[in-house]
Enzyme design. Structure first.
Site, PDB file in Angstrom:
ATOM      1  N   GLN A 184       0.817  -1.206   0.000  1.00 60.18           N
ATOM      2  CA  GLN A 184       0.000   0.000   0.000  1.00 60.18           C
ATOM      3  C   GLN A 184       0.857   1.266   0.000  1.00 60.18           C
ATOM      4  O   GLN A 184       0.484   2.275  -0.592  1.00 60.18           O
ATOM      5  CB  GLN A 184      -0.928   0.015   1.220  1.00 60.18           C
ATOM      6  CG  GLN A 184      -1.965  -1.101   1.221  1.00 60.18           C
ATOM      7  CD  GLN A 184      -2.818  -1.074   2.475  1.00 60.18           C
ATOM      8  OE1 GLN A 184      -3.026  -0.022   3.066  1.00 60.18           O
ATOM      9  NE2 GLN A 184      -3.296  -2.236   2.895  1.00 60.18           N
ATOM     10  N   CYS A 185       2.012   1.204   0.659  1.00 62.45           N
ATOM     11  CA  CYS A 185       2.901   2.361   0.717  1.00 62.45           C
ATOM     12  C   CYS A 185       3.859   2.340  -0.483  1.00 62.45           C
ATOM     13  O   CYS A 185       4.133   1.292  -1.069  1.00 62.45           O
ATOM     14  CB  CYS A 185       3.707   2.357   2.019  1.00 62.45           C
ATOM     15  SG  CYS A 185       2.690   2.453   3.512  1.00 62.45           S
ATOM     16  N   THR A 186       4.344   3.519  -0.819  1.00 61.71           N
ATOM     17  CA  THR A 186       5.323   3.618  -1.899  1.00 61.71           C
ATOM     18  C   THR A 186       6.696   3.313  -1.316  1.00 61.71           C
ATOM     19  O   THR A 186       7.393   4.205  -0.815  1.00 61.71           O
ATOM     20  CB  THR A 186       5.292   5.025  -2.525  1.00 61.71           C
ATOM     21  OG1 THR A 186       3.961   5.317  -2.941  1.00 61.71           O
ATOM     22  CG2 THR A 186       6.207   5.105  -3.723  1.00 61.71           C
TER      23      THR A 186
END
Length: 718
Positions: free
Chosen positions: A576-578
């Site tokens: 979900q996070c970059t």
């Protein structure tokens, strides 16, 4: 004498002033720190020198040192300027008023006559003989608007008017008036006078020539002893005027002194001028003037109470006495910041990049979609290139994990639940560079694969319309969001409006930077002006080619065989996070901005073909910024970078003619269907049928190899 004939009234070239900005800076400091509301007259000093160019006159210049210091110490103007051959000191008086109304209410004629009276008294007292600079006395009236940094002013050079005026008998270049031997002697004497620190700044003097053609220059106070020892006697002065047919303004009061002090009716005057620091007999003038006095007025000449009339207010180009100068631009810190920021860009134009168009960069409006790691870096890179109009769009808030990688945020932005990124980023940009015209927009981009409840559809449609207006009002759109589906709507709108679009996307150790090709419509196609039922007539204008027949470059979605869907559902935290290597974002951001600058400076702009690195067929040798690629893909794991090209697809879910025309026909209704039904775009573009065909296509593979040379015949090309 082309303009003045023998026997005509002697006419003088007006004196002109030049007030340096440093003078107004010193006056501002003096007013704020010392004078306050005291409007008493202030003694000041002006500077001028003989004319040094055949086409340009010298001015009376007011500099910072013309004013006394704002400290309690006495001004050292006189001491420091004495003996400077390029700056003859002239006394003056400053009347600085406290209001603009007071400035305009000054009785200029009375003031001029009052200053002329001082000159007349100096003539009769003998002060003008001892210190001849007082003959060029001047007056400056001003009002300093320190709130707006505007300075209103007028300058006068009081000149006594002879009545009747002096008559010109002869006026010609000194080289024609003197014999060659006399001219050489006068030239040598003048150079000696000018090179001596004791006499270099003495603006009025006597020139004598004896019977042997020898020349001597003396002070005015030596006139009594001088007149009996010479064959020719001339009254010389430093002439700031360059005209060949008119003497300069200082001669006016000089003639008044000569007539009133020595009662001479015929005066030979010498207008001293220079060339490259030496006396120039071709530029200098010698003339003869006759002064007459009507019967019954001879007594007035010797009476210092009978002050002649005076003239002398300087006029501007519009023939007005008032002048105004604004220092707001130079004194405002923002303007100073702009000058400093533009310095490097302007230096580029000296040698490396003469064709750099700073006007385009400063006027272009950029919309950054995403104010995260990429958005922060791109914004700063744009400012470094001189871009001044930046809008950042994001609906997220600054989290504790952001400041280390997202360069526009600090820990203060994370407190109390975090400030909106778009708002915090704008504040940071303005702190970095106050002249930036930055705007923050807090909103979410409507995305396909993220269906909305029926009760929310109105809000989504409003967001779509607002987002459409944002795209239209900007020239360049950067796609810097962290999900694939959030790039779909801006890609569609940019293709529809032929906007320059730059995409930057990150992987863990890789990146993609690309420019989108133009939309399928011709550039001047005006969708708003065409009724919906008439759009079918324009289908012939839709296609994959540019206006010159070349195939269009593709967009971010042109190589996809699936429509954008929800990429955040059912994902672990790291998905979900970059999650990227920290160095990736600055590299990709810098390349994205450099790509934009190259597009702006390419003659074909958005329609430019793709260049390749190390390709002999590219136009890199012709473009000052080098090649203009379509895509740049890089890998930190390999420390490599390559340029690629991808052409537009007739099944693209964002920029193909089918999608764009459907959007133009149905507008927000089409967008809502694309958002709520994930397979709609695939059905519309034919991707559903393509995948169905691919799944039903069976190949019989021949696993036997016989090692024959014609084994390539077994490969199947799809």
């Amino acid at each position: 004498m082309a303009n003045q004939q023998a026997g005509s009234i002697l006419q003088f070239a007006p004196f002109q002033s030049a007030v340096d900005e440093g003078f107004w800076h010193r006056l501002s400091s003096l007013k704020l720190n010392k004078l306050g509301i005291d409007d008493s007259p202030i003694p000041i000093t002006g500077f001028y020198a003989p004319c040094t160019h055949s086409q340009v006159s010298n001015h009376l210049t007011l500099l910072m040192e013309s004013l006394p210091s704002d400290s309690d110490e006495e001004s050292s103007v006189t001491a420091t300027s004495h003996g400077n051959r390029n700056r003859c000191s002239v006394p003056g008086t400053l009347y600085n008023t406290n209001t603009l109304e007071s400035f305009r209410a000054i009785d200029r004629e009375s003031l001029l006559k009052e200053e002329a009276k001082k000159i007349w008294e100096d003539i009769h007292s003998g002060k003008a003989i001892d210190d001849s600079a007082v003959l060029s006395r001047f007056v400056l009236i001003s009002f300093a608007d320190l709130k707006k940094w505007n300075f209103h002013y007028s300058v006068a050079f009081p000149a006594l008017v002879l009545n009747p005026p002096a008559t010109l008998v002869d006026l010609r270049p000194a080289s024609q008036w003197f014999s060659s031997q006399e001219a050489e002697a006068v030239r040598a004497a003048c150079n000696e006078w000018r090179n001596s620190s004791a006499t270099a700044d003495e603006p009025f003097f006597l020139v004598s020539i004896d019977s042997n053609s020898n020349s001597t220059i003396r002070h005015l106070k030596d006139w009594e002893a001088f007149q009996n020892d010479c064959q020719k006697l001339l009254f010389g002065f430093y002439d700031p005027c360059h005209l060949q047919n008119n003497p300069g303004w200082p001669l006016r009061n000089f003639l008044a002194l000569i007539f009133s002090r020595w009662n001479l009716k015929s005066v030979h005057f010498f207008c001293y001028r220079e060339n490259r620091g030496f006396a120039d007999m071709g530029l200098s003038l010698v003339g003869e003037a006759l002064i007459t006095v009507p019967q019954g007025r001879a007594a007035e000449i010797g009476d210092h109470q009978c002050v002649p009339n005076a003239v002398g207010w300087e006029l501007n180009k519009q023939r007005k006495v008032y002048r105004c100068i604004s220092l707001a631009k130079s004194m405002d810190p923002t303007r100073l910041a702009i000058s400093a920021a533009d310095l490097n860009l302007k230096l580029m134009r000296w040698r490396q990049l003469p064709s750099l168009n700073l006007n385009i960069l400063s006027s272009i409006k950029c919309l950054l979609l995403g104010a995260g790691t990429l958005g922060c870096q791109v914004a700063r890179m744009l400012m470094a290139w001189g871009v001044r109009k930046i809008t950042l769009l994001d609906n997220g808030k600054v989290a504790m994990s952001n400041p280390l990688r997202q360069s526009l945020y600090t820990m203060e932005d994370c407190l109390n639940g975090g400030e909106f990124k778009a708002t915090a980023a704008v504040k940071s940009l303005q702190r970095i560079f106050p002249a930036v015209e930055a705007e923050g927009v807090v909103m979410a981009i409507p995305m396909p694969g993220h269906p909305e409840a029926s009760r929310e559809e109105g809000s989504v449609l409003d967001d779509c319309r607002r987002f459409h207006d944002l795209i239209l009002s900007h020239d360049v759109i950067f796609l810097l969001t962290d999900t694939r589906e959030s790039r779909w709507l801006p890609t569609l709108l940019c293709a529809n409006n032929n906007k320059i679009t730059i995409t930057a996307a990150l992987g863990f150790d890789s990146f993609l930077v690309m420019r989108h090709g133009p939309g399928p419509f011709r550039p001047n196609h005006d969708v708003k002006a065409v009724p919906v039922n008439a759009l079918s007539a324009d289908m012939g204008n839709l296609g994959l080619n540019n206006t010159d027949g070349r195939q269009r470059l593709g967009c971010y979605f042109c190589n996809d065989v699936v429509a954008p869907t929800d990429s955040t559902a059912n994902r672990t935290l790291d998905q979900q996070c970059t999650v990227t290597r920290p160095g990736i974002a600055p590299i990709a951001s810098a390349l994205a901005v450099e790509l934009l600058v190259s597009v702006l400076h390419h003659p074909h702009g958005i329609y430019a073909e793709a260049d390749f690195a190390n390709s002999s067929s590219s136009g890199s040798s012709e473009q000052p910024l080098g090649i203009l690629p379509h895509q740049i893909r890089g890998s930190l794991s390999q420390f490599s970078q390559m340029t690629l090209v991808g052409y537009s697809s007739n099944s693209c879910t964002a920029c193909c003619s089918t999608v764009v025309s459907e959007y133009q026909k149905r507008g927000t209704e089409f967008l809502l269907q694309a958002i709520n039904h994930p397979t709609y775009l695939e059905d519309l573009t034919g991707l559903t049928e393509l995948k169905r065909s691919a799944n039903s296509f069976n190949l019989d593979w021949d696993n036997e190899t016989d090692g024959d040379d014609d084994a390539d015949d077994d490969f199947v090309e799809i």
